[in-house]
Design a protein around this motif. Structure first.
Motif, PDB file in Angstrom:
ATOM      1  N   GLN A  68       0.951  -1.077  -0.099  1.00 53.10           N
ATOM      2  CA  GLN A  68       0.133  -0.124   0.039  1.00 53.10           C
ATOM      3  C   GLN A  68       0.844   1.192   0.191  1.00 53.10           C
ATOM      4  OE1 GLN A  68      -2.644   0.311   3.371  1.00 53.10           O
ATOM      5  NE2 GLN A  68      -4.379   1.130   2.228  1.00 53.10           N
ATOM      6  N   ARG A 112       0.118  -1.786   4.679  1.00 52.89           N
ATOM      7  CA  ARG A 112      -0.296  -3.255   4.229  1.00 52.89           C
ATOM      8  C   ARG A 112       0.419  -3.622   2.997  1.00 52.89           C
ATOM      9  NH1 ARG A 112      -6.273  -2.454   3.107  1.00 52.89           N
ATOM     10  NH2 ARG A 112      -6.183  -4.838   2.418  1.00 52.89           N
ATOM     11  N   SER A 113       0.645  -4.866   2.906  1.00 51.93           N
ATOM     12  CA  SER A 113       1.028  -5.588   1.712  1.00 51.93           C
ATOM     13  C   SER A 113       0.554  -6.859   1.356  1.00 51.93           C
ATOM     14  CB  SER A 113       2.646  -5.696   2.020  1.00 51.93           C
ATOM     15  OG  SER A 113       2.776  -6.940   3.025  1.00 51.93           O
ATOM     16  N   ARG A 114       0.560  -7.408   0.152  1.00 51.34           N
ATOM     17  CA  ARG A 114      -0.182  -8.652  -0.163  1.00 51.34           C
ATOM     18  C   ARG A 114       0.421  -9.326  -1.682  1.00 51.34           C
ATOM     19  NH1 ARG A 114      -6.104  -6.873  -1.687  1.00 51.34           N
ATOM     20  NH2 ARG A 114      -6.272  -6.904   0.506  1.00 51.34           N
ATOM     21  N   VAL A 167      -0.383 -10.841  -5.164  1.00 50.21           N
ATOM     22  CA  VAL A 167      -1.497 -10.928  -6.223  1.00 50.21           C
ATOM     23  C   VAL A 167      -0.996 -12.058  -7.235  1.00 50.21           C
ATOM     24  CG1 VAL A 167      -2.899  -9.849  -7.745  1.00 50.21           C
ATOM     25  CG2 VAL A 167      -2.410  -8.866  -5.651  1.00 50.21           C
ATOM     26  N   ALA A 193      -2.111  -6.597 -11.864  1.00 48.95           N
ATOM     27  CA  ALA A 193      -2.057  -6.706 -10.263  1.00 48.95           C
ATOM     28  C   ALA A 193      -2.669  -5.338  -9.569  1.00 48.95           C
ATOM     29  CB  ALA A 193      -0.834  -7.222  -9.856  1.00 48.95           C
ATOM     30  N   LEU A 194      -2.070  -4.228 -10.197  1.00 50.75           N
ATOM     31  CA  LEU A 194      -2.299  -3.105  -9.581  1.00 50.75           C
ATOM     32  C   LEU A 194      -3.834  -2.641  -9.935  1.00 50.75           C
ATOM     33  CD1 LEU A 194       1.003  -1.210 -10.092  1.00 50.75           C
ATOM     34  CD2 LEU A 194       0.249  -1.926  -7.979  1.00 50.75           C
ATOM     35  N   SER A 212      -6.226  -4.315 -10.373  1.00 46.20           N
ATOM     36  CA  SER A 212      -7.396  -5.177  -9.795  1.00 46.20           C
ATOM     37  C   SER A 212      -7.741  -4.958  -8.180  1.00 46.20           C
ATOM     38  CB  SER A 212      -6.813  -6.795  -9.685  1.00 46.20           C
ATOM     39  OG  SER A 212      -5.527  -6.859  -8.699  1.00 46.20           O
ATOM     40  N   LEU A 213      -6.658  -3.833  -7.781  1.00 44.96           N
ATOM     41  CA  LEU A 213      -6.581  -3.540  -6.394  1.00 44.96           C
ATOM     42  C   LEU A 213      -7.490  -2.010  -6.183  1.00 44.96           C
ATOM     43  CD1 LEU A 213      -3.109  -4.591  -5.404  1.00 44.96           C
ATOM     44  CD2 LEU A 213      -5.317  -5.741  -4.578  1.00 44.96           C
ATOM     45  N   TRP A 252      -1.628   1.354  -4.382  1.00 50.28           N
ATOM     46  CA  TRP A 252      -0.583   0.179  -4.328  1.00 50.28           C
ATOM     47  C   TRP A 252       0.542   0.549  -5.242  1.00 50.28           C
ATOM     48  CZ3 TRP A 252      -1.571  -3.435  -0.585  1.00 50.28           C
ATOM     49  CH2 TRP A 252      -2.686  -3.535  -0.183  1.00 50.28           C
TER      50      TRP A 252
END
Length: 165
Positions: free
Chosen positions: A126, A131-133, A135, A149-150, A152-153, A157
């Motif tokens: 983020q 926050r991190s995740r 994908v 990926a970016l 879709s959020l 991010w």
């Protein structure tokens, strides 16, 4: 309950990509016919929206691109998403001859296959928070994977790393 369809639907589970003005999203074709299909997707598309649907067809996994119009949208509360299939009912506007040929041949199990596209793991964080995740996406290149990926959020991010799977 009486079926009110122009053509008989065939049940399948085929990964697909839907493209619409301003975006693209992955989904799963749940059933299809010569005149329409139902795609399980969270895309909030209103009726009459024109979209494109791409998936693999035939024993060689030939990619097929259909143009369709959203006929209806089935919204499902998040807590029921695993048991009730939400998505969009589509009316086919234009399809290539290979799509119709698959119905002529009976749409056997080998007719529809998973697309053979590379998969990537994209680590993101983020921009304005802790926050991190991770994908996972299908894409033709690392740059396309990063972009997918970016997009879709929700929110801001940034990509930290893109690794092929």
């Amino acid at each position: 309950m009486k079926e009110n369809r122009k053509a008989k639907r065939v049940r399948r589970r085929v990964p697909c990509e839907i493209r619409f003005e301003g975006g693209r999203q992955s989904g799963i074709v749940i059933d299809m016919s010569r005149t329409g299909l139902f795609v399980q997707s969270g895309a909030p598309l209103p009726p009459r929206t024109l979209i494109e649907v791409e998936f693999a067809l035939g024993p060689k996994g030939e990619r097929v691109l259909l143009r369709a119009q959203v006929a209806r949208r089935v919204a499902v509360p998040h807590q029921f998403a695993t048991t009730v299939k939400g998505g969009i009912g589509l009316s086919i506007v234009d399809a290539p001859p290979a799509y119709y040929a698959a119905f002529e041949s009976g749409l056997g199990g080998a007719e529809l296959q998973l697309p053979a596209r590379p998969r990537f793991r994209v680590r993101v964080k983020q921009s304005d928070g802790p926050r991190s995740r991770v994908v996972e996406v299908e894409a033709e290149s690392a740059d396309e994977a990063r972009t997918r990926a970016l997009s879709s959020l929700a929110g801001d991010w940034e990509a930290l790393a893109v690794d092929p799977l």
